[in-house]
Design an enzyme around this catalytic site. Structure first.
Site, PDB file in Angstrom:
ATOM      1  N   GLU A 105      36.270  80.063  39.332  1.00 16.58           N
ATOM      2  CA  GLU A 105      36.153  81.412  39.908  1.00 16.58           C
ATOM      3  C   GLU A 105      36.517  82.479  38.875  1.00 16.58           C
ATOM      4  O   GLU A 105      35.879  83.538  38.812  1.00 16.58           O
ATOM      5  CB  GLU A 105      37.041  81.518  41.152  1.00 16.58           C
ATOM      6  N   GLU A 125      37.864  72.726  46.533  1.00 16.01           N
ATOM      7  CA  GLU A 125      38.786  73.160  47.589  1.00 16.01           C
ATOM      8  C   GLU A 125      38.549  72.474  48.928  1.00 16.01           C
ATOM      9  O   GLU A 125      39.491  72.272  49.702  1.00 16.01           O
ATOM     10  CB  GLU A 125      38.683  74.685  47.773  1.00 16.01           C
TER      11      GLU A 125
END
Length: 699
Positions: A105, A125
C-alpha cells in the site's frame, strides 16, 4: 528500529530498517515522514527513493504493535501515504524480496515503482479476517486491473513481481530491473530520469472500471460465498473493490476504512489473528533460548514401515533428507515401500509432483532388516505397535547401536515418554515426536518433552519440524499428551449423548454444523474404534471409577472397528468412505438404553456442541495448570491443526474466552446436575474457575 536517510548525489534514499521484514511500526512511519521533510527541504535533492534494508522492502504492519495504541498513533499509514502523494519531488518505491500488506500500500502511494525480479507481492490481510485498510482495495485495481487485483486481495496469496511485470498494460511497476543485484544502480538511474517530470503521477487519478460491471461482481460474490462461507472478509473485499469502480477515490477510501474497522471487530478476525500469533508463539519454548545450538540432522532412521512409518518417512524425503526404514520382515518392508510409491505416483498423476522429483525422493530411501544399519542416523523415530513392552525392546536395541548424540524419538500417542527414555542409558537424547495420521498430510507434530530431554534436542526437533513443514507444539508428559488427553473427555461426552437419546449421526451433524471437519463418530470410524477400545481396557485397570458409555465397547464386541472393517458407527460400501447410518448400530444403542432403564429425551444441537466443546476446554485448563502446555494458544494450535477444530472459532480455549469463561462455567454446572452424565468431569478446573471469577480470559 526506524528508517535511515542518505543522499546519493541528487537522490535521497529512505531505507526502512525494522527487522526482520521492515514492519511499518510507529518509529519506522515517523522515519519515512521525517526523511520526506528533509529531502524536500534540501534544494540539491531532485528525487526520493524509498526502499527496505535486508531481506524485504516491507512485510506490512509491525506485528509487535498489533492491538496497541502505537498501531493507530500518528503518523498512521494513511498519513504516511498522504505525505508521499503530496511530496513536491518524485518518490520512487524500490521493491525487492517481499512487498506485502501495508508495504504494498505504501508502494502504491509512491509516484513510481521499480521492482527486482523474484519479489513476492501480496495483500494478505484476508488471512487475518480483515481487508487492506490503507488504500489497497482502491489503488491495486487501478494498476493491475479489477480481476487480477480482486484475485490477489481475496486469496491473500503472493504473486511474483516478474509475473505482474510481464502483463501488458499493467501500471504497478514502471520498471523491472535486470536482476536483484542491479536493483540499486538501476533504481537510482530511474529516479534521476523522472526527476523533472511534472505533474507527478498518482495511482488515485487512474481510471478503474470493469467491462461487465455488476454481472462480474455478482459472479465474484457467488464464488467467494462458496469458498469462504464461515468468513465475512472475502465478501467484503469484493464490496470494497466494487466501490473502487463505482465511487470517487476519496469515497471509496472512506468505504474501505469503514469495512476494515467493522471486520476488525468480528469474532472470525479475532480468531484468525489469534491463530497468527499462536502459530508463531508455539515455536518458542520458555526455557529454551533461540540461540540454543542445534544438532545436525543429515540422515533419519524410521522403525516400522506401516501406515505411520511410511508417512513419517515421506516428510523427510520431501525435505531432501535421506531415510532408512527398518522392519522385521521383508514382506512388511516391501508392502510399506509399495505404499510410499503409490502415494508419490498419485501426486505425479495429479500434476502435484514432477517425475524427476519423485525419482529423487525415492533415491533417498533405503531399507534394512538389521538395527546395525541405523548406526549412522542422526535421528531415529520408532513407529511400532502402541504397547510399552514393544517400545522397550525397540529402545534397548537402539541404545545399543545408535551413535552418541543421535536423537531417539518415539511416535507414541499416549505412552509415558519418561518410561521409554528409562529403557536407554541416554534419556537426555529421547523425545516424543507424535505425528498425526496420515503423517505425510497432517500438519501437527506434538513434541513431547521428557523430564530428562536435553534443550538442544528440543531446539533441534522444533527447527526440523519447520523444515518438514509441520506445526510443532511442545507437550509435557501425561497420558495422551495434549490432544488425545482432551479428546478422551470429548469422546466420553459423545457416548453419554447416545445413552440419553441421540443417534451418532445427530451428534456428528451438530458438531460439523458448528464447523468441525468431522464429528466424533465419523472420526472414530476413520481412526479405528479398536484404538479407543484398547485405551478403555487400560483405563478399566488404572482408573476403574472412570465413567463411560458402554455403547463403544458393545460396538467393538460386534467387530465394527470402522472403515477398515467396512462397519463402525456407520456402514460403509466397499471402496467408498461415505458414512451410511446403520440400523444395526441404532438398534444396539436402543437395546443398551432399555437395559439401563433410560427413557430417551430430545437433545438440542446447542447442548451437543456445548458438552463436546466445553469438555475439551475444561481438560485443556487442567493441562495448562499442570504445565503440560505452556500457553493456551498451544492447545488451540493442536486442535486447529490436528483435530479439525473450526479455524473461524480460533481453537477451544480461544472460543471459550469468546463465549466468556463465566458462561462456560455456568453451563458446566448445569451439565453436572444431569444424573446420566459424569458430575466429576464437569467440576471446573481450578484455573478455569479462577479466571471465570475474575472475569478474565485464557490469553
Amino acid at each position: 528500529m526506524t528508517a535511515e536517510y542518505q543522499v546519493h548525489g541528487d537522490v535521497a534514499v529512505i531505507t526502512l530498517n525494522n527487522p526482520p521484514v521492515n514492519g511499518l511500526g510507529l518509529a519506522t512511519r515517523q522515519g519515512v515522514v521525517d526523511g520526506l521533510d528533509r529531502a524536500q527541504a534540501d534544494a540539491a535533492v531532485k528525487a526520493i527513493v524509498i526502499t527496505g534494508a535486508g531481506g524485504a522492502f516491507s512485510g506490512g504492519a509491525d506485528i509487535k504493535e498489533f492491538g496497541t495504541d502505537k498501531s493507530l498513533q500518528e503518523p498512521n499509514l494513511h498519513s504516511v501515504i498522504n505525505a508521499v502523494e503530496y511530496c513536491t519531488k518524485p518518490v520512487v518505491a524500490v521493491i525487492h524480496t517481499v512487498c506485502m500488506g501495508g508495504g504494498l500500500e505504501l508502494a502504491l502511494g509512491c509516484h513510481y515503482r521499480v521492482a527486482a525480479p523474484g519479489c513476492n507481492v501480496a495483500l494478505p490481510e484476508v488471512k487475518l479476517g480483515i481487508l487492506p485498510g490503507a488504500g489497497g482495495t482502491q489503488r491495486l485495481p487501478r494498476v493491475v486491473g479489477v480481476e487480477a487485483a480482486l484475485n490477489m486481495i481475496v486469496s491473500g496469496e503472493p504473486v511474483k513481481s516478474e509475473m505482474i511485470g510481464a502483463v501488458p498494460g499493467q501500471k504497478l511497476f514502471d520498471k523491472m530491473t535486470a536482476s536483484p543485484e542491479s536493483l540499486a544502480e538501476e533504481a537510482l538511474a530511474f529516479a534521476r530520469s523522472v526527476a523533472d517530470v511534472r505533474p507527478l503521477p498518482l495511482v488515485r487519478n487512474l481510471p478503474c472500471k470493469h467491462p461487465e460491471g455488476d454481472a462480474y461482481f455478482q459472479f465474484a460474490r457467488n464464488m467467494v460465498k462458496g469458498m469462504a462461507k464461515n468468513f465475512p472478509a472475502p465478501a467484503k473485499c469484493v464490496d470494497a473493490v466494487e466501490a473502487a469502480t463505482k465511487r470517487k477515490f476519496a469515497d471509496g477510501l472512506a468505504y474501505e476504512r469503514e469495512l476494515f474497522i467493522n471486520l476488525m471487530w468480528t469474532p472470525e478476525s479475532r480468531a484468525l489473528r489469534h491463530l497468527f500469533f499462536a502459530e508463531r508463539a508455539a515455536s518458542k519454548i520458555p526455557d529454551v533460548p533461540s540461540e540454543t545450538p542445534k544438532r545436525d540432522i543429515k540422515k533419519v532412521g524410521v522403525i516400522g514401515a506401516g501406515t505411520m512409518g511410511g508417512g513419517i518417512s515421506m516428510n523427510f524425503l520431501n525435505a531432501g533428507i535421506p531415510v532408512t526404514i527398518l522392519e522385521m520382515k521383508q514382506e512388511a518392508l516391501d508392502r510399506g515401500i509399495g505404499t510410499i510409491q503409490k502415494n508419490y505416483e498419485a501426486q505425479v498423476k495429479k500434476g502435484k509432483l514432477k517425475e524427476d522429483k519423485y525419482q529423487q525422493r525415492m533415491a533417498l530411501l533405503s531399507t534394512t532388516l538389521n538395527y546395525a544399519d541405523l548406526k549412522d542416523c542422526d535421528l531415529i523415530i520408532e513407529a511400532v505397535f502402541e504397547e510399552l513392552g514393544v517400545k522397550e525392546a525397540v529402545f534397548k536395541q537402539l541404545d545399543a547401536v545408535a551413535k552418541p548424540g543421535a536423537i531417539l524419538a518415539s511416535n507414541t500417542s499416549t505412552l509415558d515418554v519418561d518410561k521409554i527414555a528409562a529403557f536407554t542409558q541416554r534419556p537426555q537424547d529421547v523425545v516424543g515426536m507424535h505425528f498425526f495420521s496420515p503423517a505425510n498430510v497432517m500438519k501437527l507434530l506434538e513434541v513431547v518433552r521428557g523430564k530428562a530431554t536435553a534443550k538442544d534436542v528440543l531446539a533441534t526437533v522444533m527447527a526440523l519440524a519447520k523444515k518438514i513443514k509441520k506445526t510443532a507444539v511442545v507437550s509435557g508428559v501425561c497420558d495422551g499428551f495434549i490432544g488425545n488427553r482432551m479428546i478422551e473427555r470429548y469422546s466420553q461426552q459423545a457416548g453419554f449423548l447416545l445413552d440419553e437419546g441421540c443417534t451418532p449421526q445427530q451428534v456428528d451433524k451438530a458438531i460439523e454444523k458448528f464447523g468441525f471437519a468431522m464429528g466424533p463418530f465419523r472420526m472414530g470410524d476413520l481412526a479405528g474404534n479398536d484404538i479407543g477400545w484398547a485405551i478403555r481396557k487400560r483405563r478399566a485397570v488404572e482408573q476403574p471409577d472412570m465413567k463411560y458409555s458402554k455403547t463403544a465397547d458393545l460396538l467393538c464386541e460386534m467387530g465394527r472397528f470402522g472403515q477398515k472393517t467396512g462397519a463402525g458407527w456407520y456402514d460403509y460400501q466397499a471402496g467408498k468412505r461415505d458414512a451410511i447410518p446403520s440400523d444395526v448400530v441404532n438398534q444396539m444403542i436402543e437395546a443398551h438404553r432399555k437395559a439401563l432403564g433410560i427413557t430417551p429425551r430430545k437433545v438440542s444441537d446447542e447442548e451437543i456442541v456445548q458438552r463436546l466443546v466445553y469438555a475439551l476446554v475444561n481438560e485443556g485448563a487442567k493441562i495448562l495448570e499442570e504445565g503440560i502446555a505452556s500457553k493456551s494458544g498451544d492447545i488451540d494450535m493442536v486442535y486447529l491443526t490436528g483435530y479439525g477444530f473450526p479455524i473461524h472459532r480460533g481453537g477451544p480455549m480461544h472460543y471459550a474466552s469468546e463465549v466468556g469463561l463465566f458462561n462456560v462455567v455456568q453451563s458446566m454446572k448445569r451439565f453436572a446436575r444431569n444424573p446420566l452424565d459424569d458430575a466429576r468431569a464437569w467440576e471446573p478446573a481450578p484455573l478455569l474457575a479462577r479466571l471465570a471469577a475474575e472475569g478474565k480470559a485464557f490469553a
